[in-house]
Write a protein that holds these residues in place. Sequence first.
Motif, PDB file in Angstrom:
ATOM      1  N   UNK A 181      38.285  47.629  27.384  1.00 23.52           N
ATOM      2  CA  UNK A 181      39.741  47.406  27.269  1.00 23.52           C
ATOM      3  C   UNK A 181      40.118  46.033  27.835  1.00 23.52           C
ATOM      4  N   UNK A 182      41.086  45.346  27.219  1.00 22.57           N
ATOM      5  CA  UNK A 182      41.511  44.027  27.722  1.00 22.57           C
ATOM      6  C   UNK A 182      41.928  44.017  29.190  1.00 22.57           C
ATOM      7  N   UNK A 183      42.513  45.106  29.682  1.00 18.82           N
ATOM      8  CA  UNK A 183      42.897  45.147  31.099  1.00 18.82           C
ATOM      9  C   UNK A 183      41.679  44.935  31.995  1.00 18.82           C
ATOM     10  N   UNK A 184      40.563  45.584  31.625  1.00 18.36           N
ATOM     11  CA  UNK A 184      39.368  45.460  32.461  1.00 18.36           C
ATOM     12  C   UNK A 184      38.628  44.160  32.173  1.00 18.36           C
ATOM     13  N   UNK A 185      38.587  43.742  30.921  1.00 22.55           N
ATOM     14  CA  UNK A 185      37.899  42.494  30.571  1.00 22.55           C
ATOM     15  C   UNK A 185      38.531  41.292  31.279  1.00 22.55           C
ATOM     16  N   UNK A 186      39.823  41.382  31.579  1.00 19.73           N
ATOM     17  CA  UNK A 186      40.510  40.305  32.310  1.00 19.73           C
ATOM     18  C   UNK A 186      39.833  40.022  33.648  1.00 19.73           C
ATOM     19  N   UNK A 187      39.220  41.042  34.239  1.00 22.53           N
ATOM     20  CA  UNK A 187      38.585  40.867  35.547  1.00 22.53           C
ATOM     21  C   UNK A 187      37.389  39.924  35.493  1.00 22.53           C
ATOM     22  N   UNK A 188      36.864  39.653  34.297  1.00 19.77           N
ATOM     23  CA  UNK A 188      35.806  38.640  34.152  1.00 19.77           C
ATOM     24  C   UNK A 188      36.327  37.260  34.553  1.00 19.77           C
ATOM     25  N   UNK A 189      37.646  37.087  34.469  1.00 20.33           N
ATOM     26  CA  UNK A 189      38.251  35.774  34.699  1.00 20.33           C
ATOM     27  C   UNK A 189      38.985  35.695  36.037  1.00 20.33           C
ATOM     28  N   UNK A 190      38.646  36.625  36.936  1.00 21.50           N
ATOM     29  CA  UNK A 190      39.221  36.599  38.286  1.00 21.50           C
ATOM     30  C   UNK A 190      38.064  36.648  39.282  1.00 21.50           C
ATOM     31  N   UNK A 191      37.886  35.578  40.020  1.00 26.04           N
ATOM     32  CA  UNK A 191      36.782  35.521  40.987  1.00 26.04           C
ATOM     33  C   UNK A 191      37.037  36.478  42.140  1.00 26.04           C
ATOM     34  N   UNK A 192      35.972  37.074  42.602  1.00 26.26           N
ATOM     35  CA  UNK A 192      36.051  38.038  43.698  1.00 26.26           C
ATOM     36  C   UNK A 192      36.531  37.395  44.992  1.00 26.26           C
ATOM     37  N   UNK A 193      36.088  36.178  45.270  1.00 29.52           N
ATOM     38  CA  UNK A 193      36.335  35.583  46.581  1.00 29.52           C
ATOM     39  C   UNK A 193      37.311  34.404  46.556  1.00 29.52           C
ATOM     40  N   UNK A 194      38.160  34.345  45.562  1.00 30.44           N
ATOM     41  CA  UNK A 194      39.198  33.321  45.566  1.00 30.44           C
ATOM     42  C   UNK A 194      38.646  31.912  45.689  1.00 30.44           C
ATOM     43  N   UNK A 195      38.954  31.243  46.816  1.00 32.31           N
ATOM     44  CA  UNK A 195      38.568  29.842  47.006  1.00 32.31           C
ATOM     45  C   UNK A 195      37.279  29.686  47.798  1.00 32.31           C
ATOM     46  N   UNK A 196      36.537  30.769  48.018  1.00 37.35           N
ATOM     47  CA  UNK A 196      35.316  30.695  48.830  1.00 37.35           C
ATOM     48  C   UNK A 196      34.261  29.785  48.211  1.00 37.35           C
ATOM     49  N   UNK A 197      34.356  29.532  46.909  1.00 36.74           N
ATOM     50  CA  UNK A 197      33.375  28.646  46.263  1.00 36.74           C
ATOM     51  C   UNK A 197      33.478  27.222  46.815  1.00 36.74           C
ATOM     52  N   UNK A 198      34.593  26.880  47.455  1.00 31.75           N
ATOM     53  CA  UNK A 198      34.725  25.562  48.077  1.00 31.75           C
ATOM     54  C   UNK A 198      33.837  25.454  49.317  1.00 31.75           C
ATOM     55  N   UNK A 199      33.379  26.589  49.819  1.00 36.21           N
ATOM     56  CA  UNK A 199      32.471  26.624  50.969  1.00 36.21           C
ATOM     57  C   UNK A 199      31.073  27.022  50.511  1.00 36.21           C
ATOM     58  N   UNK A 200      31.001  28.101  49.735  1.00 35.61           N
ATOM     59  CA  UNK A 200      29.733  28.640  49.244  1.00 35.61           C
ATOM     60  C   UNK A 200      29.691  28.483  47.732  1.00 35.61           C
ATOM     61  N   UNK A 201      28.987  27.488  47.209  1.00 38.50           N
ATOM     62  CA  UNK A 201      29.005  27.200  45.772  1.00 38.50           C
ATOM     63  C   UNK A 201      28.560  28.364  44.889  1.00 38.50           C
ATOM     64  N   UNK A 202      27.791  29.285  45.457  1.00 35.57           N
ATOM     65  CA  UNK A 202      27.329  30.424  44.660  1.00 35.57           C
ATOM     66  C   UNK A 202      28.341  31.542  44.522  1.00 35.57           C
ATOM     67  N   UNK A 203      29.461  31.443  45.209  1.00 30.00           N
ATOM     68  CA  UNK A 203      30.451  32.533  45.218  1.00 30.00           C
ATOM     69  C   UNK A 203      31.313  32.502  43.955  1.00 30.00           C
ATOM     70  N   UNK A 204      30.665  32.667  42.819  1.00 27.72           N
ATOM     71  CA  UNK A 204      31.344  32.599  41.535  1.00 27.72           C
ATOM     72  C   UNK A 204      31.436  33.961  40.855  1.00 27.72           C
ATOM     73  N   UNK A 205      31.039  35.012  41.553  1.00 24.60           N
ATOM     74  CA  UNK A 205      31.085  36.344  40.960  1.00 24.60           C
ATOM     75  C   UNK A 205      32.529  36.818  40.827  1.00 24.60           C
ATOM     76  N   UNK A 206      32.720  37.818  39.976  1.00 21.30           N
ATOM     77  CA  UNK A 206      34.075  38.221  39.610  1.00 21.30           C
ATOM     78  C   UNK A 206      34.387  39.672  39.998  1.00 21.30           C
TER      79      UNK A 206
END
Length: 410
Positions: A28-53
């Motif tokens: 469903x589109x409601x759940x597929x949208x979560x592919x485009x929301x990172x789990x850790x917000x701006x943490x990738x600015x500290x930990x480059x691998x933190x790109x999971x959703x």
Amino acid sequence: MNKRKIVNDPVYGFINIPTELIFDLIEHPYYQRLRRIKQLGMAEYVYPGALHTRFHHALGAMYLMNEALSTLKSKGHEISDAECESAQIAILLHDVGHGPFSHVLESVILNHVSHEHISFLLMEELNKQLGGALTLAIKMFTGKYERKFFTQLISSQLDVDRMDYLNRDSFFTGVREGFIGADRILKMLDIVDNQLVVEQKGIYSIENFLTARRLMYWQVYLHKTSICAETMLIQIITRARELIRAGENVFATPAFMVFLQKDVSLQDFISDKSYLEAFAEMDDYDIWACVKIWAKHPDKLLSNISKMLLDRNLYKIHISDSPIEPSFLEKIQIDLLSHASVQVSDLPYLMIEGSTSNAAYVSGKQNINILTKDKRVLDIAEASDLPTIKALSNIVKKYYICWAKNVYLR
């Protein structure tokens, strides 16, 4: 169509999609949208691998829910197929109401409407679309189902949500201190008087779980650099909203513009379905698209802070165990105003004071209960022989000031 799929997850390996209904929800589109929301917000600015959703996380939590229920059934507890499916649906959809950048913008985009409220509204909408198939899952999610241990597995101080995000966030950030033995904790679960308990031999795994949670908060979730980046993003959106409401021409995607133009309350979501649909169209990409365009906006505050964030030219931060001294704040203010281009009215965007707190365990609130060998049920703080558990119950509060040290507003 074959709906019995297998997902290859980097944390747990192969995850089975157990039923056709769950497959349909994932599609469903409601759940597929979560592919485009990172789990850790701006943490990738500290930990480059933190790109999971959030998409990854919810699937992982569903897997752990299935493992937990399998353990409970193996210990003689009666759990029907309908209950098992509903519990997995409830945890799969528990974060479906998260907006862009997860927790970071929750209080900025919405007017005191939590992601839990939005998740509930989206689950109700899905329930209508699917002819009531989610009724039991919604009861479990809201705590209205009589078998309370289901709700405890979904949301408590020892739920499968926390177990997954600690392991997953540890994996993708590389912060190994956050790793917990979730499989052992799940094997130690039991039920007494309709409440979730942990067998006494699992107490050390719970102690590790609580310690890992405390470490992850200060090393990842509340990392000073993440706080800086998040603070800058909040100021950018606050400035854009101020300009839009003053009649200025500011670009935004259609869905995002809805929430920039108006403070949307929970009652608005309930009374007008268009707000929920607009929210369900937003994700991290809406925000980044706007920030990239705002970096060229004629408003000097909006454009400069946007460009600084894009280039990772972050604000400075000072963190203290006590409130920031007024003399320190005054020094920052004088330094900022020494730049000819900085006006007094700019200061709220260029120096931001705040505080953050964390307690790994709150005794007396949804206790983690230990089942002793003599069949007593004790709170973990009472059952543990480690003084650190009581220490982990203390709320640690830190104060901070973020400011733009090198700013030249053109």
